[in-house]
Design an enzyme around this catalytic site. Structure first.
Site, PDB file in Angstrom:
ATOM      1  N   ASN A   9      53.796-103.806  17.457  1.00  0.00           N
ATOM      2  CA  ASN A   9      53.143-102.594  16.980  1.00  0.00           C
ATOM      3  C   ASN A   9      52.032-102.996  15.988  1.00  0.00           C
ATOM      4  O   ASN A   9      52.309-103.627  14.967  1.00  0.00           O
ATOM      5  CB  ASN A   9      54.183-101.689  16.302  1.00  0.00           C
ATOM      6  CG  ASN A   9      53.582-100.392  15.799  1.00  0.00           C
ATOM      7  OD1 ASN A   9      52.518-100.398  15.180  1.00  0.00           O
ATOM      8  ND2 ASN A   9      54.241 -99.285  16.041  1.00  0.00           N
ATOM      9  N   HIS A  12      49.493-101.247  11.598  1.00  0.00           N
ATOM     10  CA  HIS A  12      49.136-101.549  10.212  1.00  0.00           C
ATOM     11  C   HIS A  12      47.968-102.517  10.071  1.00  0.00           C
ATOM     12  O   HIS A  12      47.456-102.712   8.963  1.00  0.00           O
ATOM     13  CB  HIS A  12      50.376-101.952   9.428  1.00  0.00           C
ATOM     14  CG  HIS A  12      51.322-100.785   9.331  1.00  0.00           C
ATOM     15  ND1 HIS A  12      50.895 -99.547   8.882  1.00  0.00           N
ATOM     16  CD2 HIS A  12      52.608-100.620   9.703  1.00  0.00           C
ATOM     17  CE1 HIS A  12      51.893 -98.697   8.946  1.00  0.00           C
ATOM     18  NE2 HIS A  12      52.948 -99.317   9.452  1.00  0.00           N
ATOM     19  N   HIS A  45      50.498 -96.320  17.697  1.00  0.00           N
ATOM     20  CA  HIS A  45      50.848 -94.909  17.465  1.00  0.00           C
ATOM     21  C   HIS A  45      49.588 -94.144  17.103  1.00  0.00           C
ATOM     22  O   HIS A  45      48.988 -94.381  16.050  1.00  0.00           O
ATOM     23  CB  HIS A  45      51.872 -94.864  16.318  1.00  0.00           C
ATOM     24  CG  HIS A  45      52.435 -93.502  16.044  1.00  0.00           C
ATOM     25  ND1 HIS A  45      53.455 -93.313  15.145  1.00  0.00           N
ATOM     26  CD2 HIS A  45      52.141 -92.276  16.534  1.00  0.00           C
ATOM     27  CE1 HIS A  45      53.768 -92.028  15.098  1.00  0.00           C
ATOM     28  NE2 HIS A  45      52.981 -91.377  15.923  1.00  0.00           N
ATOM     29  N   ARG A  47      48.525 -91.104  15.684  1.00  0.00           N
ATOM     30  CA  ARG A  47      49.092 -89.967  14.950  1.00  0.00           C
ATOM     31  C   ARG A  47      48.109 -88.810  14.932  1.00  0.00           C
ATOM     32  O   ARG A  47      46.894 -88.999  15.014  1.00  0.00           O
ATOM     33  CB  ARG A  47      49.429 -90.369  13.504  1.00  0.00           C
ATOM     34  CG  ARG A  47      50.536 -91.390  13.397  1.00  0.00           C
ATOM     35  CD  ARG A  47      50.892 -91.625  11.935  1.00  0.00           C
ATOM     36  NE  ARG A  47      51.580 -90.490  11.373  1.00  0.00           N
ATOM     37  CZ  ARG A  47      52.905 -90.441  11.163  1.00  0.00           C
ATOM     38  NH1 ARG A  47      53.666 -91.480  11.431  1.00  0.00           N
ATOM     39  NH2 ARG A  47      53.456 -89.359  10.666  1.00  0.00           N
ATOM     40  N   ARG A  51      45.820 -91.586  10.842  1.00  0.00           N
ATOM     41  CA  ARG A  51      45.813 -92.364   9.592  1.00  0.00           C
ATOM     42  C   ARG A  51      45.691 -93.864   9.844  1.00  0.00           C
ATOM     43  O   ARG A  51      45.255 -94.593   8.979  1.00  0.00           O
ATOM     44  CB  ARG A  51      47.059 -92.066   8.761  1.00  0.00           C
ATOM     45  CG  ARG A  51      48.328 -92.626   9.341  1.00  0.00           C
ATOM     46  CD  ARG A  51      49.466 -92.498   8.364  1.00  0.00           C
ATOM     47  NE  ARG A  51      49.889 -91.105   8.221  1.00  0.00           N
ATOM     48  CZ  ARG A  51      51.129 -90.761   7.895  1.00  0.00           C
ATOM     49  NH1 ARG A  51      52.036 -91.682   7.650  1.00  0.00           N
ATOM     50  NH2 ARG A  51      51.479 -89.498   7.802  1.00  0.00           N
ATOM     51  N   GLU A  72      52.587 -94.687  21.265  1.00  0.00           N
ATOM     52  CA  GLU A  72      53.517 -93.785  20.578  1.00  0.00           C
ATOM     53  C   GLU A  72      52.757 -92.526  20.223  1.00  0.00           C
ATOM     54  O   GLU A  72      51.614 -92.596  19.750  1.00  0.00           O
ATOM     55  CB  GLU A  72      54.023 -94.413  19.281  1.00  0.00           C
ATOM     56  CG  GLU A  72      55.047 -95.471  19.460  1.00  0.00           C
ATOM     57  CD  GLU A  72      55.507 -95.992  18.110  1.00  0.00           C
ATOM     58  OE1 GLU A  72      55.354 -95.299  17.083  1.00  0.00           O
ATOM     59  OE2 GLU A  72      56.001 -97.117  18.096  1.00  0.00           O
ATOM     60  N   THR A 103      57.836 -93.186  10.948  1.00  0.00           N
ATOM     61  CA  THR A 103      58.640 -92.278  11.766  1.00  0.00           C
ATOM     62  C   THR A 103      60.066 -92.232  11.213  1.00  0.00           C
ATOM     63  O   THR A 103      60.797 -93.214  11.281  1.00  0.00           O
ATOM     64  CB  THR A 103      58.655 -92.765  13.225  1.00  0.00           C
ATOM     65  OG1 THR A 103      57.329 -93.095  13.614  1.00  0.00           O
ATOM     66  CG2 THR A 103      59.201 -91.692  14.143  1.00  0.00           C
ATOM     67  N   GLU A 153      64.260 -95.342  23.353  1.00  0.00           N
ATOM     68  CA  GLU A 153      64.144 -96.376  22.321  1.00  0.00           C
ATOM     69  C   GLU A 153      65.079 -95.977  21.184  1.00  0.00           C
ATOM     70  O   GLU A 153      64.927 -94.902  20.592  1.00  0.00           O
ATOM     71  CB  GLU A 153      62.697 -96.492  21.822  1.00  0.00           C
ATOM     72  CG  GLU A 153      62.574 -97.582  20.757  1.00  0.00           C
ATOM     73  CD  GLU A 153      61.133 -97.986  20.476  1.00  0.00           C
ATOM     74  OE1 GLU A 153      60.307 -97.994  21.417  1.00  0.00           O
ATOM     75  OE2 GLU A 153      60.846 -98.297  19.310  1.00  0.00           O
ATOM     76  N   HIS A 188      62.345-100.325  14.865  1.00  0.00           N
ATOM     77  CA  HIS A 188      62.118 -99.765  13.535  1.00  0.00           C
ATOM     78  C   HIS A 188      62.858-100.587  12.494  1.00  0.00           C
ATOM     79  O   HIS A 188      64.074-100.711  12.540  1.00  0.00           O
ATOM     80  CB  HIS A 188      62.526 -98.288  13.399  1.00  0.00           C
ATOM     81  CG  HIS A 188      61.662 -97.570  12.398  1.00  0.00           C
ATOM     82  ND1 HIS A 188      61.840 -97.684  11.053  1.00  0.00           N
ATOM     83  CD2 HIS A 188      60.581 -96.787  12.571  1.00  0.00           C
ATOM     84  CE1 HIS A 188      60.906 -96.990  10.431  1.00  0.00           C
ATOM     85  NE2 HIS A 188      60.123 -96.439  11.320  1.00  0.00           N
TER      86      HIS A 188
HETATM   87  N1  PXP Z   1      59.356 -97.933  17.383  1.00  0.00           N
HETATM   88  C1  PXP Z   1      58.883 -96.714  17.023  1.00  0.00           C
HETATM   89  C2  PXP Z   1      59.100 -95.576  17.960  1.00  0.00           C
HETATM   90  C3  PXP Z   1      58.168 -96.533  15.822  1.00  0.00           C
HETATM   91  O1  PXP Z   1      57.710 -95.312  15.483  1.00  0.00           O
HETATM   92  C4  PXP Z   1      57.926 -97.658  15.013  1.00  0.00           C
HETATM   93  C5  PXP Z   1      57.126 -97.484  13.742  1.00  0.00           C
HETATM   94  O2  PXP Z   1      55.855 -97.066  14.043  1.00  0.00           O
HETATM   95  C6  PXP Z   1      58.425 -98.907  15.436  1.00  0.00           C
HETATM   96  C7  PXP Z   1      59.150 -99.012  16.602  1.00  0.00           C
HETATM   97  C8  PXP Z   1      58.185-100.152  14.644  1.00  0.00           C
HETATM   98  O3  PXP Z   1      58.807-100.050  13.395  1.00  0.00           O
HETATM   99  P1  PXP Z   1      58.451-101.130  12.298  1.00  0.00           P
HETATM  100  O4  PXP Z   1      57.002-100.968  11.988  1.00  0.00           O
HETATM  101  O5  PXP Z   1      59.353-100.772  11.176  1.00  0.00           O
HETATM  102  O6  PXP Z   1      58.757-102.483  12.903  1.00  0.00           O
END
Ligand code: PXP
Length: 241
Positions: A9, A12, A45, A47, A51, A72, A103, A153, A188
């Site tokens: 992901n 960031h 993602h 959003r 952001r 996402e 999330t 997921e 997550h």
């Molecule tokens: N899976 C989903 C559906 C998420 O919303 C996120 C966070 O955006 C992640 C995985 C990844 O989480 P993390 O950034 O804490 O590794």
């Protein structure tokens, strides 16, 4: 046991870029580096408040990377239109609240099946593989299967916070996905020190990891971090038989 896929992901990277409003660091360039280092797919993602990822980032990801793109998004009409136009490999539907930092909690598929079912159908009709981000709760899993989602997921946030009993909840939920004919992903809050027990669950086919990988890449570089996470995932898988 089947190989476990790693979806990275990259949200960031966009968060850091947006802090100065320019083009650096480029999340698409990071996506390419992560794939070169052994990631199996990219997750981003979009959003409602944009952001981190922006529409143009999603378009570039779709155009410039060949690996599976997992978008996402919230189950809104705007996002469904964007996804149907973009046609990513997969969409993961997540709950979204404006004030949240990330999330928080999974989708309430039980309570919102009437609104979620047509969204799942509209995305599937566009050839997109739909997953639902849910807490490891048997009722949510059954509701996900009932509305025709092929993938779930499992939210690993509570497990990552160290809450008692959460690994057992994940174990039970992952086993139930097989019985329900659902493909199981998880994510997550996963990091080097907590990934192994989740990676060892046989039903889990894909982990989506963002914040830790991008944060750790500041110290070690993305290639080193992906290689280390891969090694931990593969090691956990191998030692669980
Ligand atoms: N899976 C989903 C559906 C998420 O919303 C996120 C966070 O955006 C992640 C995985 C990844 O989480 P993390 O950034 O804490 O590794």
């Amino acid at each position: 046991m089947t190989k476990l896929r790693l979806g990275v992901n990259i949200d960031h990277v966009a968060t850091v870029r947006n802090a100065r409003g320019g083009a650096h660091p480029d999340p698409v360039a990071l996506a390419k580096a992560a794939l070169r280092a052994g990631a199996d797919g990219i997750t981003a993602h979009l959003r409602e408040d944009r952001r981190h990822m922006r529409d143009a980032d999603m378009e570039r990801l779709r155009a410039e990377i060949a690996a599976p793109l997992n978008m996402e998004m919230a189950a809104t009409a705007e996002m469904v239109d964007i996804a149907r136009r973009l046609r990513p490999h997969a969409v993961c539907l997540v709950p979204e609240r404006r004030q949240e930092i990330t999330t928080e909690g999974g989708l309430d598929v039980v309570g919102q099946s009437v609104t979620l079912a047509p969204v799942v159908a509209a995305l599937a009709e566009a050839g997109i593989r739909v997953s639902l981000f849910i807490d490891p709760d048997p009722a949510q899993l059954r509701a996900a299967a009932a509305i025709g989602a092929p993938v779930v997921e499992l939210h690993t946030g509570a497990y990552a916070e160290g809450r008692a009993g959460e690994l057992e909840r994940l174990r039970i939920a992952a086993a139930l996905t097989t019985a329900l004919g659902l493909e199981c992903h998880a994510g997550h809050g996963l990091a080097y020190d907590n990934v192994a027990p989740v990676a060892a669950l046989p039903a889990v086919r894909e982990l989506n990891i963002g914040h830790f990988l991008i944060g750790q890449a500041i110290f070690d570089g993305i290639a080193t971090v992906i290689a280390e996470m891969r090694a931990r995932m593969d090691g956990a898988r191998a030692s669980s038989g």
